[in-house]
Design an enzyme around this catalytic site. Structure first.
Site, PDB file in Angstrom:
ATOM      1  N   ASP A  57      40.857  35.847  38.675  1.00 18.13           N
ATOM      2  CA  ASP A  57      40.745  35.789  40.132  1.00 18.13           C
ATOM      3  C   ASP A  57      40.613  34.351  40.638  1.00 18.13           C
ATOM      4  O   ASP A  57      40.171  33.459  39.913  1.00 18.13           O
ATOM      5  CB  ASP A  57      39.484  36.537  40.590  1.00 18.13           C
ATOM      6  CG  ASP A  57      39.616  38.048  40.459  1.00 18.13           C
ATOM      7  OD1 ASP A  57      40.599  38.524  39.863  1.00 18.13           O
ATOM      8  OD2 ASP A  57      38.716  38.745  40.950  1.00 18.13           O
ATOM      9  N   ASP A  58      40.931  34.198  41.906  1.00 16.92           N
ATOM     10  CA  ASP A  58      40.617  33.004  42.731  1.00 16.92           C
ATOM     11  C   ASP A  58      41.512  31.782  42.516  1.00 16.92           C
ATOM     12  O   ASP A  58      41.310  30.764  43.173  1.00 16.92           O
ATOM     13  CB  ASP A  58      39.147  32.561  42.582  1.00 16.92           C
ATOM     14  CG  ASP A  58      38.157  33.662  42.949  1.00 16.92           C
ATOM     15  OD1 ASP A  58      38.605  34.724  43.407  1.00 16.92           O
ATOM     16  OD2 ASP A  58      36.949  33.465  42.760  1.00 16.92           O
ATOM     17  N   HIS A 108      44.725  38.574  46.417  1.00 11.65           N
ATOM     18  CA  HIS A 108      43.251  38.492  46.486  1.00 11.65           C
ATOM     19  C   HIS A 108      42.865  37.779  47.792  1.00 11.65           C
ATOM     20  O   HIS A 108      41.974  36.937  47.784  1.00 11.65           O
ATOM     21  CB  HIS A 108      42.743  37.756  45.232  1.00 11.65           C
ATOM     22  CG  HIS A 108      41.258  37.816  45.014  1.00 11.65           C
ATOM     23  ND1 HIS A 108      40.520  38.963  45.114  1.00 11.65           N
ATOM     24  CD2 HIS A 108      40.356  36.845  44.674  1.00 11.65           C
ATOM     25  CE1 HIS A 108      39.243  38.697  44.846  1.00 11.65           C
ATOM     26  NE2 HIS A 108      39.112  37.423  44.593  1.00 11.65           N
ATOM     27  N   HIS A 112      39.877  34.027  50.866  1.00 11.27           N
ATOM     28  CA  HIS A 112      38.743  34.550  50.097  1.00 11.27           C
ATOM     29  C   HIS A 112      37.497  34.706  50.972  1.00 11.27           C
ATOM     30  O   HIS A 112      36.403  34.237  50.611  1.00 11.27           O
ATOM     31  CB  HIS A 112      38.445  33.611  48.908  1.00 11.27           C
ATOM     32  CG  HIS A 112      37.745  34.295  47.776  1.00 11.27           C
ATOM     33  ND1 HIS A 112      36.380  34.296  47.638  1.00 11.27           N
ATOM     34  CD2 HIS A 112      38.210  35.022  46.732  1.00 11.27           C
ATOM     35  CE1 HIS A 112      36.044  34.968  46.550  1.00 11.27           C
ATOM     36  NE2 HIS A 112      37.139  35.427  45.982  1.00 11.27           N
ATOM     37  N   HIS A 202      37.808  34.347  35.911  1.00 10.81           N
ATOM     38  CA  HIS A 202      38.230  33.561  37.080  1.00 10.81           C
ATOM     39  C   HIS A 202      38.947  32.304  36.587  1.00 10.81           C
ATOM     40  O   HIS A 202      38.445  31.628  35.686  1.00 10.81           O
ATOM     41  CB  HIS A 202      37.015  33.158  37.924  1.00 10.81           C
ATOM     42  CG  HIS A 202      36.338  34.342  38.550  1.00 10.81           C
ATOM     43  ND1 HIS A 202      35.504  35.175  37.841  1.00 10.81           N
ATOM     44  CD2 HIS A 202      36.396  34.847  39.809  1.00 10.81           C
ATOM     45  CE1 HIS A 202      35.081  36.142  38.635  1.00 10.81           C
ATOM     46  NE2 HIS A 202      35.603  35.969  39.843  1.00 10.81           N
TER      47      HIS A 202
HETATM   48 ZN   LIG Z   1      37.386  36.316  44.152  1.00  8.48          ZN
END
Ligand SMILES: [Zn+2]
Length: 244
Positions: A57-58, A108, A112, A202
């Site tokens: 993620d991210d 995603h 964020h 991540h």
């Molecule tokens: Zn995230």
């Protein structure tokens, strides 16, 4: 007077309790069992086949995502990247590399946001979709909510737009964003891993050196145990085969 008063108080009290209960039931978020039954949200699948889905993620992050892609490539492992639109925009070369190397790119959000309105979320999803499409020529099919937080209203809205919502196996949350130490990340994954798990890492949001170093141990170890690394969409297909 007293005889009437006491039952009246009781009645009011019961009334308040009922109203509260009803209200809670209306506003409560439907649970994992509900959404696993409808198939609108996925946490993992049950399978006998030795497969896991590595998810990140991210990102993309200019340094760490590139390092992770190198490791994945060394072991011929496929992964799913839940990218943040504004990072994708800044690192389009990495999105293209992920796509060309057979990984899955998923949505995603764009900035964020930890808390947002449904209208803003829909706008962010669209923005990120368009960025991914402009780089790869394909639209993502999967969405992971920020911090895994969802409401029934959110799920209804994103499902209507055609997304599948993806969480992660509860025992496979590496919490690598907290930089808990390479060994801790490694242990979280290896001690309880089961076929069909979705593992959460991540690749963005800060210094992910620990994630990179842990992966260098986790991937060969799981490979040694006979595991294959598939994308989340591949995992979903396996689930369909199973339930037929
Ligand atoms: Zn995230």
């Amino acid at each position: 007077m007293k005889k009437i008063f006491t039952p009246l108080i009781c009645l009011i009290f019961v009334g308040i309790l009922l109203a509260l209960g009803l209200n809670l039931r209306v506003s409560a978020v439907k649970d994992r069992y509900h959404y696993e039954t409808t198939g609108e949200i996925m946490w993992e699948i049950k399978t006998e086949e030795k497969v896991v889905a590595l998810t990140f993620d991210d990102g993309p992050h200019p340094k760490h995502t590139a390092e992770i892609l190198d490791i994945l490539s060394n072991y011929d492992a496929k992964a799913t990247f839940f990218v943040v639109g504004e990072n994708a925009e800044k690192n389009s070369d990495l999105i293209l590399r992920q796509y060309n190397e057979g990984h899955e790119i998923a949505n995603h959000t764009y900035t964020h946001p930890l808390k947002t309105t449904l209208a803003k979320l829909e706008k962010e999803l669209k923005q990120t979709d368009e960025i991914i499409f402009s780089i790869t020529g394909t639209y993502p099919e999967l969405f992971r909510p920020v911090e895994g937080q969802y409401s029934d209203q959110m799920i209804q809205s994103v499902v209507k737009k055609g997304y599948r919502v993806i969480m992660w196996s509860w025992h496979q949350d590496t919490e690598d964003w907290k930089n808990p130490g390479i060994h801790r990340i490694e242990k979280t994954v290896l001690k309880g891993v089961k076929p069909g798990n979705i593992i959460l890492f991540h690749d963005g949001g800060g210094n992910r050196r620990q994630t990179v170093e842990a992966l260098e141990k986790i991937i060969p170890e799981l490979k040694e145990q006979g595991y294959e690394f598939v994308t989340v969409s591949e995992l979903i297909k396996m689930k369909h085969v199973q339930t037929k």
